[in-house]
Each structure stands twice: as structure tokens, then as C-alpha cells.
Write a protein that holds these residues in place. Sequence first.
Motif, PDB file in Angstrom:
ATOM      1  N   GLN A   1      -4.106  -9.707  11.948  1.00 16.86           N
ATOM      2  CA  GLN A   1      -3.744  -8.367  11.781  1.00 16.86           C
ATOM      3  C   GLN A   1      -2.816  -7.646  10.552  1.00 16.86           C
ATOM      4  OE1 GLN A   1      -3.292  -6.087  14.876  1.00 16.86           O
ATOM      5  NE2 GLN A   1      -4.853  -7.702  15.185  1.00 16.86           N
ATOM      6  N   ALA A   2      -2.814  -6.290  10.420  1.00 15.05           N
ATOM      7  CA  ALA A   2      -2.315  -6.362   8.831  1.00 15.05           C
ATOM      8  C   ALA A   2      -0.811  -6.415   8.558  1.00 15.05           C
ATOM      9  CB  ALA A   2      -2.967  -4.740   8.548  1.00 15.05           C
ATOM     10  N   ASN A   3      -0.540  -7.300   7.016  1.00 19.24           N
ATOM     11  CA  ASN A   3       0.564  -7.272   6.792  1.00 19.24           C
ATOM     12  C   ASN A   3       0.616  -6.607   6.152  1.00 19.24           C
ATOM     13  OD1 ASN A   3       3.573  -8.226   6.507  1.00 19.24           O
ATOM     14  ND2 ASN A   3       2.495  -9.999   5.301  1.00 19.24           N
ATOM     15  N   TRP A   4       0.579  -4.634   6.627  1.00 14.36           N
ATOM     16  CA  TRP A   4       1.343  -3.878   5.339  1.00 14.36           C
ATOM     17  C   TRP A   4       2.745  -3.953   4.424  1.00 14.36           C
ATOM     18  CZ3 TRP A   4      -3.341  -2.870   4.616  1.00 14.36           C
ATOM     19  CH2 TRP A   4      -4.263  -2.920   4.885  1.00 14.36           C
ATOM     20  N   HIS A   5       3.433  -3.489   3.238  1.00 13.35           N
ATOM     21  CA  HIS A   5       4.660  -3.519   2.818  1.00 13.35           C
ATOM     22  C   HIS A   5       3.919  -1.556   2.036  1.00 13.35           C
ATOM     23  CE1 HIS A   5       6.614  -6.744   2.527  1.00 13.35           C
ATOM     24  NE2 HIS A   5       5.542  -7.401   3.085  1.00 13.35           N
ATOM     25  N   ILE A   6       4.777  -0.776   2.919  1.00 13.45           N
ATOM     26  CA  ILE A   6       4.562   0.801   2.682  1.00 13.45           C
ATOM     27  C   ILE A   6       5.991   0.816   1.513  1.00 13.45           C
ATOM     28  CG2 ILE A   6       4.622   2.170   3.333  1.00 13.45           C
ATOM     29  CD1 ILE A   6       3.095   1.057   5.314  1.00 13.45           C
ATOM     30  N   VAL A   7       4.741   1.452   0.191  1.00 10.06           N
ATOM     31  CA  VAL A   7       5.388   1.913  -1.088  1.00 10.06           C
ATOM     32  C   VAL A   7       5.487   3.526  -0.684  1.00 10.06           C
ATOM     33  CG1 VAL A   7       5.557   2.240  -3.603  1.00 10.06           C
ATOM     34  CG2 VAL A   7       4.374  -0.098  -2.100  1.00 10.06           C
ATOM     35  N   SER A   8       7.132   3.866  -0.203  1.00  9.79           N
ATOM     36  CA  SER A   8       6.781   5.045  -0.616  1.00  9.79           C
ATOM     37  C   SER A   8       7.700   6.177  -1.394  1.00  9.79           C
ATOM     38  CB  SER A   8       7.799   5.351   0.943  1.00  9.79           C
ATOM     39  OG  SER A   8       8.907   4.659   1.306  1.00  9.79           O
ATOM     40  N   GLY A   9       8.853   5.134  -2.391  1.00  8.19           N
ATOM     41  CA  GLY A   9       9.047   4.530  -3.159  1.00  8.19           C
ATOM     42  C   GLY A   9       9.469   3.762  -4.279  1.00  8.19           C
ATOM     43  N   ARG A  10      10.420   3.984  -5.243  1.00  8.54           N
ATOM     44  CA  ARG A  10      10.717   2.930  -6.127  1.00  8.54           C
ATOM     45  C   ARG A  10      10.350   1.548  -5.228  1.00  8.54           C
ATOM     46  NH1 ARG A  10      14.168  -0.722  -8.869  1.00  8.54           N
ATOM     47  NH2 ARG A  10      13.750  -0.108 -11.336  1.00  8.54           N
ATOM     48  N   THR A  11       9.965   0.756  -5.986  1.00  7.24           N
ATOM     49  CA  THR A  11       9.889  -0.248  -5.355  1.00  7.24           C
ATOM     50  C   THR A  11       9.490  -2.024  -6.355  1.00  7.24           C
ATOM     51  OG1 THR A  11       8.633   0.430  -3.222  1.00  7.24           O
ATOM     52  CG2 THR A  11       8.517  -2.206  -3.206  1.00  7.24           C
ATOM     53  N   GLU A  12      10.656  -2.964  -6.317  1.00  2.25           N
ATOM     54  CA  GLU A  12      10.428  -3.679  -7.359  1.00  2.25           C
ATOM     55  C   GLU A  12      10.112  -4.870  -6.217  1.00  2.25           C
ATOM     56  OE1 GLU A  12      13.112  -5.690 -10.480  1.00  2.25           O
ATOM     57  OE2 GLU A  12      13.638  -4.048  -8.889  1.00  2.25           O
TER      58      GLU A  12
ATOM     59  N   ILE B   1       1.117  -0.535  -0.033  1.00  3.62           N
ATOM     60  CA  ILE B   1       0.393  -0.130   0.028  1.00  3.62           C
ATOM     61  C   ILE B   1       0.657   0.890  -0.344  1.00  3.62           C
ATOM     62  CG2 ILE B   1      -2.398  -1.193   1.538  1.00  3.62           C
ATOM     63  CD1 ILE B   1      -0.714   0.700   3.681  1.00  3.62           C
ATOM     64  N   LEU B   2       0.218   2.681  -0.846  1.00  3.91           N
ATOM     65  CA  LEU B   2       1.209   3.459  -0.676  1.00  3.91           C
ATOM     66  C   LEU B   2       1.225   4.232   0.572  1.00  3.91           C
ATOM     67  CD1 LEU B   2       2.255   5.381  -2.630  1.00  3.91           C
ATOM     68  CD2 LEU B   2       0.436   6.780  -2.629  1.00  3.91           C
ATOM     69  N   ASP B   3       2.285   4.746   1.126  1.00  3.84           N
ATOM     70  CA  ASP B   3       2.572   5.153   2.458  1.00  3.84           C
ATOM     71  C   ASP B   3       1.193   6.332   2.882  1.00  3.84           C
ATOM     72  OD1 ASP B   3       2.960   7.338   0.652  1.00  3.84           O
ATOM     73  OD2 ASP B   3       5.353   7.647   1.793  1.00  3.84           O
ATOM     74  N   LEU B   4       0.781   7.421   2.107  1.00  3.58           N
ATOM     75  CA  LEU B   4       0.092   7.651   2.968  1.00  3.58           C
ATOM     76  C   LEU B   4      -1.167   7.169   2.807  1.00  3.58           C
ATOM     77  CD1 LEU B   4       0.633  10.609   0.632  1.00  3.58           C
ATOM     78  CD2 LEU B   4       1.452  10.768   2.655  1.00  3.58           C
ATOM     79  N   ASN B   5      -1.854   6.393   2.433  1.00  2.25           N
ATOM     80  CA  ASN B   5      -2.742   5.337   2.576  1.00  2.25           C
ATOM     81  C   ASN B   5      -3.122   4.578   4.021  1.00  2.25           C
ATOM     82  OD1 ASN B   5      -3.998   6.742   0.064  1.00  2.25           O
ATOM     83  ND2 ASN B   5      -3.423   4.654  -0.546  1.00  2.25           N
ATOM     84  N   LYS B   6      -1.431   4.386   4.420  1.00  2.00           N
ATOM     85  CA  LYS B   6      -1.748   3.523   5.559  1.00  2.00           C
ATOM     86  C   LYS B   6      -2.367   3.978   6.974  1.00  2.00           C
ATOM     87  CE  LYS B   6       1.356   1.112   9.239  1.00  2.00           C
ATOM     88  NZ  LYS B   6      -0.081   1.350  10.207  1.00  2.00           N
ATOM     89  N   PRO B   7      -2.900   5.547   6.765  1.00  2.00           N
ATOM     90  CA  PRO B   7      -3.616   5.200   8.578  1.00  2.00           C
ATOM     91  C   PRO B   7      -5.046   5.380   7.878  1.00  2.00           C
ATOM     92  CG  PRO B   7      -2.819   7.257   8.275  1.00  2.00           C
ATOM     93  CD  PRO B   7      -2.393   6.113   6.702  1.00  2.00           C
ATOM     94  N   LEU B   8      -5.792   5.434   6.559  1.00  2.00           N
ATOM     95  CA  LEU B   8      -7.171   5.348   6.044  1.00  2.00           C
ATOM     96  C   LEU B   8      -7.206   3.888   5.920  1.00  2.00           C
ATOM     97  CD1 LEU B   8      -9.614   6.110   5.349  1.00  2.00           C
ATOM     98  CD2 LEU B   8      -8.960   5.766   2.687  1.00  2.00           C
ATOM     99  N   LEU B   9      -6.212   3.385   5.713  1.00  2.10           N
ATOM    100  CA  LEU B   9      -6.541   1.390   5.607  1.00  2.10           C
ATOM    101  C   LEU B   9      -6.326   1.156   6.638  1.00  2.10           C
ATOM    102  CD1 LEU B   9      -4.182   0.680   2.028  1.00  2.10           C
ATOM    103  CD2 LEU B   9      -7.022   0.978   2.540  1.00  2.10           C
ATOM    104  N   ASP B  10      -6.075   1.429   7.742  1.00  2.54           N
ATOM    105  CA  ASP B  10      -5.572   0.966   9.513  1.00  2.54           C
ATOM    106  C   ASP B  10      -7.414   1.052   9.753  1.00  2.54           C
ATOM    107  OD1 ASP B  10      -2.825   0.242   9.257  1.00  2.54           O
ATOM    108  OD2 ASP B  10      -2.620   2.546  10.133  1.00  2.54           O
ATOM    109  N   ARG B  11      -7.907   2.572   9.936  1.00  2.00           N
ATOM    110  CA  ARG B  11      -9.154   2.293   9.990  1.00  2.00           C
ATOM    111  C   ARG B  11      -9.910   1.346   9.503  1.00  2.00           C
ATOM    112  NH1 ARG B  11      -8.011   8.116   9.265  1.00  2.00           N
ATOM    113  NH2 ARG B  11      -9.494   8.098   7.871  1.00  2.00           N
ATOM    114  N   ILE B  12      -9.933   1.174   8.311  1.00  2.00           N
ATOM    115  CA  ILE B  12     -10.745   0.421   7.574  1.00  2.00           C
ATOM    116  C   ILE B  12     -10.734  -1.125   8.110  1.00  2.00           C
ATOM    117  CG2 ILE B  12     -11.317  -1.289   5.460  1.00  2.00           C
ATOM    118  CD1 ILE B  12     -11.062   1.179   3.440  1.00  2.00           C
ATOM    119  N   VAL B  13      -9.452  -1.791   8.521  1.00  4.00           N
ATOM    120  CA  VAL B  13      -8.705  -2.701   8.810  1.00  4.00           C
ATOM    121  C   VAL B  13      -9.659  -3.246  10.158  1.00  4.00           C
ATOM    122  CG1 VAL B  13      -7.597  -4.510   9.580  1.00  4.00           C
ATOM    123  CG2 VAL B  13      -7.018  -3.261   7.990  1.00  4.00           C
ATOM    124  N   ALA B  14     -10.047  -1.965  11.511  1.00  4.48           N
ATOM    125  CA  ALA B  14     -10.350  -1.522  12.771  1.00  4.48           C
ATOM    126  C   ALA B  14     -11.225  -1.788  13.004  1.00  4.48           C
ATOM    127  CB  ALA B  14      -9.081  -1.141  13.199  1.00  4.48           C
TER     128      ALA B  14
END
Length: 461
Positions: free
Chosen positions: A359-370, A330-343
Motif C-alpha cells: 500500500q502507498a505511504n503518501w506524505h501529503i504536501v499541502s503547505g510549507r513542509t520541512e 506528494i502534493l495534495d491535489l495529486n493524490k487522486p491521480l496517484l492513487d489510481r496509478i498505484v491501483a
Amino acid sequence: MGGRDRLAAIHNLKLDVIAHTALVEQSYRQAPFITSYERDQIVIDHEHQRLMQKQHSVWPEADLKGADSDVTLIVTPAGGVYRFGTKDAPCGASDLDATRDALALSPEAVLLTAAEATDLHYAATESLRSTPHTVLAFTWNKTPVKVLVNRFNHLPDAVETTQQFRDFWFYWGDVQQRVYFDNWRLVQGIEYPSNQITERNGILWNSTQALDIEFNAASDDKDFNIDAKAAAQSLQSKGWNRPFSAANSQQLAPGIDLFQGSWNTTIVKQNDGIVILETPISGTFTQGIFDEARKRYPEQNIAAILSTSDSWPHTGGVRYDVAEGLPVYILDLNKPLLDRIVAAPHTLDPDALAKSKKQANWHIVSGRTEIGAGPNRMILYPLRGASTERQYMVYFPEHQLLYASDTLVLNPDHTLYDPELFREVQQAVEHEHLQVKTVYAMHQAPVSWSEVIAVLQKSLA
């Protein structure tokens, strides 16, 4: 309000209203939210349990000069339709629910509904706007309801419910709604609140102001004649909890399978597992995607999920992804919203996550990610534009293929819906020096990159 007899004598209510709604689900950068507007003529027919709403909408995210639209909603016990000119189409499940609420919980009806409830009782006193309120509590249609009655003037100031809605709030499970009544007017001997403000989960969402109010207005039954087939279809609607279909599939490259529909999803086979690009709409839909992936590639495990946007219902399957214990990019900026959706609580209709409690297993995308290796490796790039700030694009370098999240729709007349969105994709592609032959998106089938750029340049001329 005028007494039980006056309220019980209301056969129908005719309203001329102006309203605005905060587009909580549509605002590209979250709060403060973009606002839509409408002017409606509404008839709530209590005697025949039906509603008609002639709506003129002004939609801010439409193409320029195309924001205005008109539609009539008609709901009867036989179902509901949207009327466009002379043609009827099935209305949405949320419209049926909203009509049900209007007939039972509107200002002129809610106290009568409460009086009929077998479990009507007093709840603890609450303070509203710094004023003490007596609280009437009861259950209606399996929905817990509270009516807050002002201790000083004995008028109902607000109605509270806990529901799972079938509009975009569906994803939030048990939603706390409070409808405030205000700007009271004496109309035909009845005290009536001309202003209603709806708050959901603490967000001020909608405000409706009546400019004219008439009780027991003359009406014509012919106005409520609707196409029986379309009305019956509306009653079969499952809202957003719809199933997945693999009927319209296309192989973009070996091991890259696109499934087209109202929301596209892609199953990508890599050397070390399957990556699913987008799990939209609902848990039911997402479970179907997973089943299809395992059917096509039984020897592979599902390794990861890519969720490229915060927009509903693009995130509709995220709770199912988490319930499956999968890593979700998920995109870094979206984590707060998605945390609320999951909770978000889902006790009224427990879904897979409510049952698994993982519990969510987020992998945060904040830049180029392969992601992965080999011919179907993918590279994720945040877009970071003014309208695309909460999206990332997915590039398949070996195929010069780009997935542009929710930024690209070619209109029937071969123009771009909201050229700004794709302009920001073009800027990101140029910034990252990507070579793109083909592009597709959440709502767009694959198309030549050069073709889209030509359409974009034409729109900017």
C-alpha cells in the motif's frame, strides 16, 4: 462492409484526415483536457506491411507563434523513422505498435484478422449506444481483442483491446482501449467508417475524421526508402522502460548529487538517511537510482522520495517507490491521480508493485513542509499557480538552492520555454521571501537565479 473478397483485395488505403487529441498526460490542471490538433496524409500499405504518415501538428503548449510543426513517420518491416526534411531519426516504440495495430485492426483489416485467428469465438452479447451487438472475440499478437458487430446492419461498430502501451499510457499497465467506428461512407464498393474515436480507460482520447478515402491508390516504393541504421535502432527501443545512467552527474553541494538526462533526479544525503528527489520514467530507471544511492552512501538507508509533479513520466517510478515501502511526498491535489496509478492493474507485464502488493505511504504536501535537518535540509512549497497548480518546489536554505520542478527550460537561443511557468515560480519565491542563488529543474541544469530572472523580464517586456 462489401464482402470478404472486396476487403481482401485492398492492397493499400490512402487517407486525408483531421484529428484532435485530449492531452490527458500534459494538461496542467487535468480534465477538461487541453487539446492538440493535426492534419495528416496517411498511407496504410497492407500488401507490404508498411505505413507512411505525413503529419502537420498544432501543439497548444508550444511557445506562442511556435505551435505548428511537420514530420513524416515511415514504418516498414525493417523498422521506423521520423523524417525531418531529408534526415531520418529512429521513431518511438509506440509508433511501431500503432502501425502494427493499424495493419491488423483497422476497419478494413480487423474482420480478416479475426477470421484467421485460431481461437475466434462468440463472447457474450453487449449493448453499445443502446443497440445490441454480437461480440467476436479472439487473440491477436498475445492481445485479447473483441469486435462489436451491430445486430441490425452487421457492421463492426467498435474494436476493444487490452494492452500495455508504450506511449504515456505505459504507466497505467493493462489499458482498456475501445475504438469506435462511425460516419460510414460507401467508397469504391466498400462501407468504410470515416470517423474513428479512441477511448482509453473510459477517457475519450482521440478523434480522427477522414476527409478523403482511396483504396488501392498508386504508390511509389521510393517514398518508403528509409535510413537502415535509424530503422534498426527503432527496433531496439524499450519505450519508457529505459535504464538509469549515472554518467552525467554533478555535485551541487556536499551530499547533493544531481544526475542529468532527459529527466533529472537528485540524491540528497541527510543526517538520518537519503532522500531521492524525483523518481521518473519507469520502475527500471528508478531501481537504477536506488542502486546508485546505495552505492554512493552504503551506510545510509533511503528514507523518503520527493515526487513534485503529476506530469508523466515524472511519476513513472512511483509504483516502484511504493513497492519498496518508502514514504513518498506528494502534493495534495495529486493524490487522486496517484492513487489510481498505484491501483492500476499490471497483469500483462507485472511490475514490482504488482508482485509486492504493498500500500502507498503518501506524505501529503499541502503547505510549507520541512524535510530533515542539517546542511542539506529541504523545505517544500506548493506553487499553486494557474499552470503550476500540481507542482511543488524544493528549497535548500543553507545553499540558497532551488529545485523548480517542471517549470524551467532555457531554449538554445537563451529564451524561456513557456515564461508563464517560471513567472509563477518567481511569484512563489517572492511570496515565501526566499533567497535564491541557483535554480534547476526536471529538464534544466543549474543556472544562476539572477540570469533566469533577467531572461524572464525580457520575455515579459
